[in-house]
Design a protein around this motif. Structure first.
Motif, PDB file in Angstrom:
ATOM      1  N   GLN B 399       0.819  -1.210   0.000  1.00  0.00           N
ATOM      2  CA  GLN B 399       0.000   0.000   0.000  1.00  0.00           C
ATOM      3  C   GLN B 399       0.856   1.265   0.000  1.00  0.00           C
ATOM      4  O   GLN B 399       0.508   2.264  -0.606  1.00  0.00           O
ATOM      5  CB  GLN B 399      -0.959  -0.014   1.189  1.00  0.00           C
ATOM      6  CG  GLN B 399      -2.186  -0.864   0.875  1.00  0.00           C
ATOM      7  CD  GLN B 399      -3.009  -1.188   2.093  1.00  0.00           C
ATOM      8  OE1 GLN B 399      -2.582  -1.902   2.977  1.00  0.00           O
ATOM      9  NE2 GLN B 399      -4.193  -0.630   2.148  1.00  0.00           N
ATOM     10  N   HIS B 402       1.630   2.243  -3.296  1.00  0.00           N
ATOM     11  CA  HIS B 402       0.456   2.678  -4.047  1.00  0.00           C
ATOM     12  C   HIS B 402      -0.130   1.580  -4.936  1.00  0.00           C
ATOM     13  O   HIS B 402      -0.471   1.823  -6.088  1.00  0.00           O
ATOM     14  CB  HIS B 402       0.781   3.916  -4.891  1.00  0.00           C
ATOM     15  CG  HIS B 402       1.466   4.978  -4.105  1.00  0.00           C
ATOM     16  ND1 HIS B 402       0.817   5.728  -3.156  1.00  0.00           N
ATOM     17  CD2 HIS B 402       2.760   5.372  -4.060  1.00  0.00           C
ATOM     18  CE1 HIS B 402       1.676   6.552  -2.598  1.00  0.00           C
ATOM     19  NE2 HIS B 402       2.863   6.347  -3.111  1.00  0.00           N
ATOM     20  N   LYS B 430      -4.359  -7.075  -4.190  1.00  0.00           N
ATOM     21  CA  LYS B 430      -5.471  -6.150  -3.962  1.00  0.00           C
ATOM     22  C   LYS B 430      -6.639  -6.863  -3.311  1.00  0.00           C
ATOM     23  O   LYS B 430      -7.198  -6.377  -2.326  1.00  0.00           O
ATOM     24  CB  LYS B 430      -5.936  -5.546  -5.298  1.00  0.00           C
ATOM     25  CG  LYS B 430      -5.055  -4.436  -5.814  1.00  0.00           C
ATOM     26  CD  LYS B 430      -5.675  -3.848  -7.071  1.00  0.00           C
ATOM     27  CE  LYS B 430      -4.610  -3.365  -8.007  1.00  0.00           C
ATOM     28  NZ  LYS B 430      -5.115  -2.982  -9.308  1.00  0.00           N
TER      29      LYS B 430
END
Lengths: 346, 503
Positions: B399, B402, B430
């Protein structure tokens, strides 16, 4: 039914230059330097390359088998052959056979596989092997053939005999120090450069012979740039690092420090610029990080040459920067799409 | 040629477009298949609720499933016939799952329920336009499938500087938008003008890719006042919503936000035509243009009813044996492999691609950190570092790097020398982070409830303390009194339970 172990995720088309192709290009780029070596020193380098590649392939296979990998996929990537060639080019061409064997063994087993194999080795394996030899067998690495004194180039058979002879280096009289190590010993004796120059063949600008070796590496490197196998940032910033530091030293005191051209074409500068700092696995990958990595390695190379205890500083410089690469990458994250000013920076 | 100065986004790849294979062939209309399979969920929202029964006769245009909420999407019968099943059927799914579908056995008569047309769309109120879009069951036809009425409503509620009609088909092979524009340029521009008026857009741009000259010419042939036509360089993924916004405005959509948040509304061109048809003639979304292309001899585009089995569609293009091929829904860069060809065409399928099944090269899949991936990433991410984070399930690092700005475009995996399935790793990361967040939300809820309960209990014990009845002092009470209290408490609680059951 689909094989779910092989993911069927997009994209479904590829246009990549496979790793074996990349490694082949690197090997092609070494051909000019190998040719110059043969011209200057005779066939010793060819024998060293044979020993190095054979040892590397055998040990790589052994390591892969022990780690439970399939040989076909992993051996064919060619990375271990590149490693072997770089290490063979870094040691004196008539060093006894066990030098290269020990060096390659350490590079492959400890430098590469102990860290997880291709892609996971944090240090450049060829430099790890070289440093191991330099620290354990400094005598074997210091006996380079003195080019100006060689009258009879050793042929292939003679080379095999010399290397197999188990002695360190060539017969006395034709073996000696390289330009860089000659300068190092003379500087310790408080001689200035103008005094040193008269005691050794300095060639045109960077030591007889060595300038041609470096030009050969530069040619190979130019080809790699043109083939877009290496990107300009790492080699250029490395050369800028070496060059600027040398220029600065030369401007401050020309009698104690030689100029930028000498340092760029002496010792292993060009080998490092195009074949060592450009090793993608162990160097920085972010655009700014690459520049920092190259500059840092260049500066360190110069500092170790001029102020350290070793004639050449390439291997130490690269390994130190390898250790810093993850940190550099972390602090040089490029701007990403849609980044807002208040986004927390990692 | 362009009046407008175009910006560019970083990265991207020039791909072999393969558009010439289909872009100049007129689209055909498929005969009505015997059975139509209509998945209740065809977009990112909530599945629709069937409002028909098995055995019921339905007419074309009739509603067969209703939206459950604002983000839901209603479903219409694409042809007349009998509802023959409401059951799980195979659909286009990454690992071949089945979902709830309505099976319609058609009668071939294609009898339609009358539509509510309007004579003059230019005088239609904003609210009426929105209503007609919502009733028509239109989702974004470019692939993401966002409900069109939600997008229109969002645009109505905000100041829109620019409306972009996205006809930049940047994926290779796909030409359905190209053909749509060539065949119905008037509807494209009328739809664009209608939406621009309804959302009160400052300017309106129709963007096509530079390798769609015929479509551009068709658009230029229709007189239109306020609409600007722009041709975009063919660099994949220039048709990505955020990338297109950047090309046309020079501005970036801030991370975590949508184009509408910076005053730009983006609609796919096929969606615009569907909206125009819905508003003008009341026509619900029953069919769409689908490109059928790839490694076979007669590719093209077909106007296909939603629910048409892919096998049926392929047979009409002369593809019957696919044992040596991979069949994809969508383009080669972002498409999904179809594991069962009985799966139907849904509203978001723009292409069925048939590619030779290539034998994978025997590679070690080791990342050599060459950095090719980061030089092509259109978002400016570090795929090689993200790969390490994803591979080691380091969710925090992923995370920090990004991960959620990744648009799944596939550029990184396309150029990877080790052919690492990077997109696969990123999607997996994800979804596992999303699952982790869901679990955390559930746990947080449980913890909050538990803390509330503890608070209630401590409040009660304080009351007890005030009235002189500490829990520890129970032994000091009169036993008969205690027994009476307990009985009273038990009867109260059983009465309460009874009441709850009746409720």
């Amino acid at each position: 039914m689909n094989d779910l172990t092989h993911p069927v995720s997009s994209p479904h088309i590829h246009d990549a230059r496979p790793v074996p192709w990349i490694m082949r290009q690197v090997l092609y780029a070494l051909i000019p330097a190998i040719t110059v070596y043969v011209y200057l020193f005779g066939c010793g380098i060819l024998v060293q390359l044979m020993i190095a590649i054979t040892t590397a392939l055998v040990l790589e296979s052994l390591a892969l088998l022990l780690r439970g990998y399939t040989l076909k996929a992993y051996l064919s990537d060619g990375s271990v052959v590149v490693l072997a060639c770089l290490l063979a080019l870094a040691i004196p061409p008539y060093a006894p056979w066990w030098v290269i064997v020990v060096g390659v063994a350490f590079a492959v087993l400890i430098g590469k596989h102990a860290f997880g194999g291709l892609g996971y080795n944090i240090f450049n394996p060829a430099m790890v092997g070289y440093l191991f030899l330099m620290l354990c067998y400094p005598a074997a690495l210091s006996k380079w053939p003195e080019m100006s004194k060689i009258v009879d180039y050793p042929g292939l058979l003679e080379s095999v005999r010399l290397i197999a002879a188990h002695s360190v280096g060539m017969p006395d009289g034709v073996s000696g120090a390289t330009v860089l190590s000659h300068i190092k010993t003379q500087m310790v004796l408080m001689h200035t450069h103008s005094e040193i120059e008269s005691t050794i063949n300095f060639g045109t600008f960077a030591g007889y012979g060595w300038e041609w070796v470096n030009i050969a590496y530069l040619c190979g490197g130019g080809w790699l740039l043109w083939r877009r196998v290496v990107k300009w940032r790492l080699p250029l910033s490395f050369m800028v690092g070496v060059g600027c530091a040398a220029l600065l030293g030369h401007v401050i005191d020309a009698e104690l420090h030689r100029g930028a051209v000498f340092h760029l074409f002496a010792g292993g500068t060009m080998l490092a610029a195009f074949f060592v700092v450009t090793d993608p696995v162990s160097s920085s990958t972010t655009p700014v990080g690459m520049l920092l990595f190259g500059l840092g390695a260049g500066l360190l190379t110069y500092c170790i040459r001029e102020f350290g205890g070793y004639p050449d500083g390439v291997a130490f410089a690269v390994v130190i920067m390898n250790a810093l690469a993850p940190l550099i990458d972390r602090f040089t994250q490029p701007r990403f799409y849609g980044k807002t000013s208040n986004t927390k920076h990692i | 040629m362009n009046m407008r100065e175009l910006s560019s986004f970083r990265g991207g790849i020039r791909l072999d477009s393969h558009k010439g294979e289909t872009q100049n062939i007129a689209s055909r209309t498929l005969p009505i298949p015997e059975k139509l399979i209509l998945p209740l969920q065809q977009h990112g929202g909530v599945a629709a609720e069937p409002c028909v029964e098995i055995g019921q006769r339905v007419l074309k245009n009739e509603i067969i499933a209703e939206a459950r909420n604002y983000f839901g999407m209603r479903l219409h019968a694409p042809s007349s016939g009998v509802i023959s099943a409401i059951n799980k059927f195979p659909v286009i799914h990454p690992i071949g799952l089945s979902t709830d579908c309505i099976e319609l056995t058609t009668d071939g008569e294609d009898m339609a329920r009358g539509l509510n047309t309007v004579n003059d769309v230019t005088s239609l109120e904003t609210e009426a336009v929105y209503q007609r879009v919502a009733e028509a069951g239109i989702v974004g036809l470019g692939g993401a499938g966002f409900p069109a009425h939600v997008k229109v409503q969002e645009a109505i509620g905000q100041t829109v500087d620019m409306l972009i009609i996205n006809a930049v088909e940047c994926e290779p092979y796909i030409t359905c938008d190209d053909r749509l524009i060539q065949e119905h340029p008037g509807e494209v521009l009328a739809g664009a003008a209608l939406i621009a008026r309804v959302i009160d857009a400052g300017e309106c741009i129709v963007a096509v890719e530079e390798d769609m000259p015929a479509a551009m010419a068709a658009l230029k042939g229709v007189p239109s006042a306020r609409i600007e036509l722009v041709s975009i360089p063919a660099i994949y993924p220039s048709g990505g919503e955020k990338q297109l916004v950047t090309i046309l405005t020079g501005r970036e959509v801030p991370t975590g936000l949508l184009p509408i948040d910076i005053g730009v509304a983006v609609l796919n061109v096929a969606t615009v035509v569907a909206i125009f048809r819905a508003v003008f003639s009341g026509k619900p979304l029953l069919d769409r243009l689908v490109t059928v292309a790839g490694d076979f001899c007669s590719p093209g585009n077909a106007n296909t009813l939603i629910g048409t089995p892919i096998k049926y569609l392929l047979e009409h293009f002369g593809v019957s044996d696919t044992s040596n091929h991979r069949v994809l829904a969508g383009g080669p860069m972002m498409g999904t492999e179809i594991l069962n060809l009985a799966a139907p065409i849904t509203k978001t399928v723009n292409c069925i691609l048939v590619l030779h099944r290539e034998t994978a090269e025997n590679l070690s899949n080791a990342c050599i950190r060459c950095g090719d991936c980061l030089s092509v990433c259109p978002v400016g991410l570090q795929p090689q570092q993200l790969f390490d984070a994803a591979r080691t399930s380091d969710v925090d690092l992923a995370q920090e790097l990004h991960l959620f700005d990744c648009i799944d475009c596939g550029c990184c995996a396309y150029v990877c020398p080790s052919q690492i399935p990077l997109v696969h790793y990123f999607r997996y990361a994800k979804s596992s982070i999303e699952a982790l967040d869901r679990d955390r939300a559930v746990a947080d809820g449980a913890r909050a409830r538990h803390e509330q309960q503890l608070q209630r209990l401590s409040a009660k014990s304080k009351i007890g303390a005030r009235s002189g009845l500490e829990l520890a002092d129970v032994s000091a009470l009169d036993p008969s009194e205690l027994e009476r209290d307990i009985k009273a408490a038990v009867s109260r609680s059983s009465k309460r339970r009874q009441n709850e059951n009746e409720l």
